[in-house]
Design a protein around this motif. Structure first.
Motif, PDB file in Angstrom:
ATOM      1  N   ALA A 189       0.829  -1.203   0.000  1.00  8.53           N
ATOM      2  CA  ALA A 189       0.000   0.000   0.000  1.00  8.53           C
ATOM      3  C   ALA A 189       0.865   1.256   0.000  1.00  8.53           C
ATOM      4  O   ALA A 189       0.572   2.229  -0.705  1.00  8.53           O
ATOM      5  CB  ALA A 189      -0.931  -0.012   1.198  1.00  8.53           C
ATOM      6  N   VAL A 190       1.941   1.247   0.792  1.00  5.84           N
ATOM      7  CA  VAL A 190       2.833   2.405   0.859  1.00  5.84           C
ATOM      8  C   VAL A 190       3.528   2.627  -0.479  1.00  5.84           C
ATOM      9  O   VAL A 190       3.593   3.757  -0.996  1.00  5.84           O
ATOM     10  CB  VAL A 190       3.880   2.230   1.980  1.00  5.84           C
ATOM     11  CG1 VAL A 190       4.924   3.344   1.920  1.00  5.84           C
ATOM     12  CG2 VAL A 190       3.201   2.217   3.349  1.00  5.84           C
ATOM     13  N   GLN A 191       4.057   1.560  -1.061  1.00  2.20           N
ATOM     14  CA  GLN A 191       4.744   1.679  -2.345  1.00  2.20           C
ATOM     15  C   GLN A 191       3.790   2.140  -3.443  1.00  2.20           C
ATOM     16  O   GLN A 191       4.155   2.980  -4.281  1.00  2.20           O
ATOM     17  CB  GLN A 191       5.385   0.341  -2.708  1.00  2.20           C
ATOM     18  CG  GLN A 191       6.542  -0.046  -1.801  1.00  2.20           C
ATOM     19  CD  GLN A 191       6.999  -1.480  -2.016  1.00  2.20           C
ATOM     20  OE1 GLN A 191       6.273  -2.305  -2.594  1.00  2.20           O
ATOM     21  NE2 GLN A 191       8.192  -1.803  -1.543  1.00  2.20           N
ATOM     22  N   SER A 192       2.590   1.608  -3.445  1.00  4.56           N
ATOM     23  CA  SER A 192       1.592   2.016  -4.446  1.00  4.56           C
ATOM     24  C   SER A 192       1.263   3.494  -4.318  1.00  4.56           C
ATOM     25  O   SER A 192       1.174   4.218  -5.325  1.00  4.56           O
ATOM     26  CB  SER A 192       0.322   1.181  -4.284  1.00  4.56           C
ATOM     27  OG  SER A 192       0.567  -0.189  -4.531  1.00  4.56           O
ATOM     28  N   ALA A 193       1.088   3.948  -3.092  1.00  2.00           N
ATOM     29  CA  ALA A 193       0.769   5.356  -2.862  1.00  2.00           C
ATOM     30  C   ALA A 193       1.921   6.250  -3.301  1.00  2.00           C
ATOM     31  O   ALA A 193       1.705   7.326  -3.872  1.00  2.00           O
ATOM     32  CB  ALA A 193       0.447   5.585  -1.399  1.00  2.00           C
ATOM     33  N   ARG A 194       3.151   5.832  -3.060  1.00  2.00           N
ATOM     34  CA  ARG A 194       4.308   6.639  -3.476  1.00  2.00           C
ATOM     35  C   ARG A 194       4.423   6.699  -4.996  1.00  2.00           C
ATOM     36  O   ARG A 194       4.761   7.751  -5.548  1.00  2.00           O
ATOM     37  CB  ARG A 194       5.591   6.079  -2.862  1.00  2.00           C
ATOM     38  CG  ARG A 194       5.704   6.324  -1.365  1.00  2.00           C
ATOM     39  CD  ARG A 194       7.019   5.817  -0.813  1.00  2.00           C
ATOM     40  NE  ARG A 194       7.108   6.047   0.623  1.00  2.00           N
ATOM     41  CZ  ARG A 194       8.141   5.674   1.378  1.00  2.00           C
ATOM     42  NH1 ARG A 194       9.174   5.048   0.819  1.00  2.00           N
ATOM     43  NH2 ARG A 194       8.142   5.927   2.672  1.00  2.00           N
ATOM     44  N   HIS A 209      13.185   7.286  -2.844  1.00  2.00           N
ATOM     45  CA  HIS A 209      13.799   8.283  -1.962  1.00  2.00           C
ATOM     46  C   HIS A 209      12.871   9.496  -1.892  1.00  2.00           C
ATOM     47  O   HIS A 209      13.194  10.579  -2.394  1.00  2.00           O
ATOM     48  CB  HIS A 209      15.181   8.685  -2.469  1.00  2.00           C
ATOM     49  CG  HIS A 209      16.149   7.553  -2.526  1.00  2.00           C
ATOM     50  ND1 HIS A 209      16.333   6.785  -3.658  1.00  2.00           N
ATOM     51  CD2 HIS A 209      16.980   7.044  -1.574  1.00  2.00           C
ATOM     52  CE1 HIS A 209      17.241   5.856  -3.411  1.00  2.00           C
ATOM     53  NE2 HIS A 209      17.644   5.987  -2.149  1.00  2.00           N
ATOM     54  N   PRO A 210      11.712   9.320  -1.260  1.00  2.00           N
ATOM     55  CA  PRO A 210      10.692  10.368  -1.279  1.00  2.00           C
ATOM     56  C   PRO A 210      11.075  11.577  -0.423  1.00  2.00           C
ATOM     57  O   PRO A 210      11.660  11.437   0.650  1.00  2.00           O
ATOM     58  CB  PRO A 210       9.458   9.665  -0.723  1.00  2.00           C
ATOM     59  CG  PRO A 210      10.008   8.594   0.162  1.00  2.00           C
ATOM     60  CD  PRO A 210      11.258   8.126  -0.515  1.00  2.00           C
ATOM     61  N   SER A 211      10.718  12.734  -0.905  1.00  2.00           N
ATOM     62  CA  SER A 211      10.887  13.959  -0.131  1.00  2.00           C
ATOM     63  C   SER A 211       9.790  14.013   0.932  1.00  2.00           C
ATOM     64  O   SER A 211       8.792  13.278   0.849  1.00  2.00           O
ATOM     65  CB  SER A 211      10.764  15.164  -1.060  1.00  2.00           C
ATOM     66  OG  SER A 211       9.458  15.235  -1.594  1.00  2.00           O
TER      67      SER A 211
END
Length: 239
Positions: A189-194, A209-211
C-alpha cells in the motif's frame, strides 16, 4: 442561314454547388474517421496497444526505455485504488468527464487541469503531449468512445502500463522493478501510494527516496485509496 451555335462547354460550378460538394466530402471524412476510431478502440479493448508516440520520442532521445506490459491481474489491487485516489477519485461515477471537477476549476479560476484517467489514457495511447485546441478536441471526441467500448478495469490496465514513472521508465511493472526491485504484483500500500504520488511530474520526484512533501502526499493517497474501497467508488474496477 444556319447560325453558329453557342459554346457547348458546360458552365463551371456555382458557389452553392462547391459548398454542397465540400459538405458532402467533409461528412464522409468525419464518418470514416469515426469508424476508424471505433474500430481501433474496439480492437484495443482486448489487444495490447502499440508503443505510444511519447515513448517513441523518449526512446529516440534517450537511446532506450524500460517498459514491460503486464495484465491487470498481475498488478497489486491496491495500486489500482491508489492511482484512482490520486488522479480521479470519482472514476467510477463518471462517463469520461468529471463535470464537478471541471466546474470547480472554472469557478476557482485556477490554471490547472481536470482531466480524468480516461482522458489521460486517450492522450497517452493515441495523441500527443502538450497543450493545443486540436489535441483537446480529439481527446474530447475519443474519450466517450473509449468509455463505451472499454471497461473501467481495462482503462486502468492500459493507463498503468503506459504512463511514465521516471525518465525512460514506462508502465507499472518497470516502475516497481526500478524503484523497489520487485514486480507490480508485490507492491504494498505504501509503495503504491508513493508511485501514484509521482504523477503527473515523475521526472522531478522519486518513489524510493521520497521527499517530505511526497511522503505527505502518499499518506493522503493511502487514506483516499482506503476510503474509495469502503464507500464503493472502487467497485467498477475491482474483481
Amino acid at each position: 442561314m444556319a447560325t453558329r451555335s453557342s459554346a457547348s462547354s458546360k458552365p463551371g460550378f456555382t458557389l452553392r454547388q462547391v459548398f454542397r460538394w465540400l459538405r458532402r466530402w467533409s461528412l464522409w471524412l468525419v464518418a470514416v474517421a469515426f469508424l476508424v476510431a471505433c474500430g481501433t478502440l474496439a480492437v484495443h479493448a482486448f489487444v495490447q496497444p502499440p508503443v505510444t508516440l511519447f515513448m517513441k520520442q523518449e526512446r529516440h532521445r534517450l537511446g532506450s526505455i524500460r517498459h514491460d506490459w503486464v495484465p491487470v491481474e498481475q498488478i497489486a489491487p491496491v495500486m489500482l485504488r491508489a492511482v484512482v485516489a490520486a488522479e480521479d477519485a470519482n472514476y467510477c461515477r463518471h462517463w469520461g468527464f468529471d463535470m464537478g471537477a471541471i466546474r470547480d476549476v472554472i469557478e476557482s479560476g485556477e490554471d490547472r487541469g481536470a482531466s480524468t484517467l480516461s482522458q489521460q489514457t486517450v492522450k497517452n495511447v493515441y495523441l500527443w503531449h502538450g497543450r493545443s485546441w486540436l489535441r483537446k478536441a480529439l481527446e474530447a471526441a475519443m474519450t466517450p468512445l473509449m468509455e463505451a467500448l472499454w471497461s473501467k478495469r481495462r482503462i486502468l490496465e492500459v493507463y498503468l502500463n503506459l504512463v511514465e514513472f521516471d525518465e525512460g521508465v514506462f508502465g507499472i511493472e518497470a516502475a516497481a522493478q526500478h524503484y523497489f526491485g520487485h514486480s507490480a504484483a508485490e507492491l504494498s500500500a505504501v509503495q503504491s501510494a508513493r508511485l501514484a504520488a509521482l504523477l503527473p511530474s515523475p521526472k522531478t520526484r522519486s518513489a524510493s527516496h521520497p521527499s517530505p512533501r511526497l511522503r505527505k502526499r502518499a499518506a493522503a493517497i493511502m487514506d483516499g485509496a482506503a476510503t474509495i474501497r469502503r464507500d464503493g467508488r472502487a467497485a467498477c474496477f475491482e474483481d
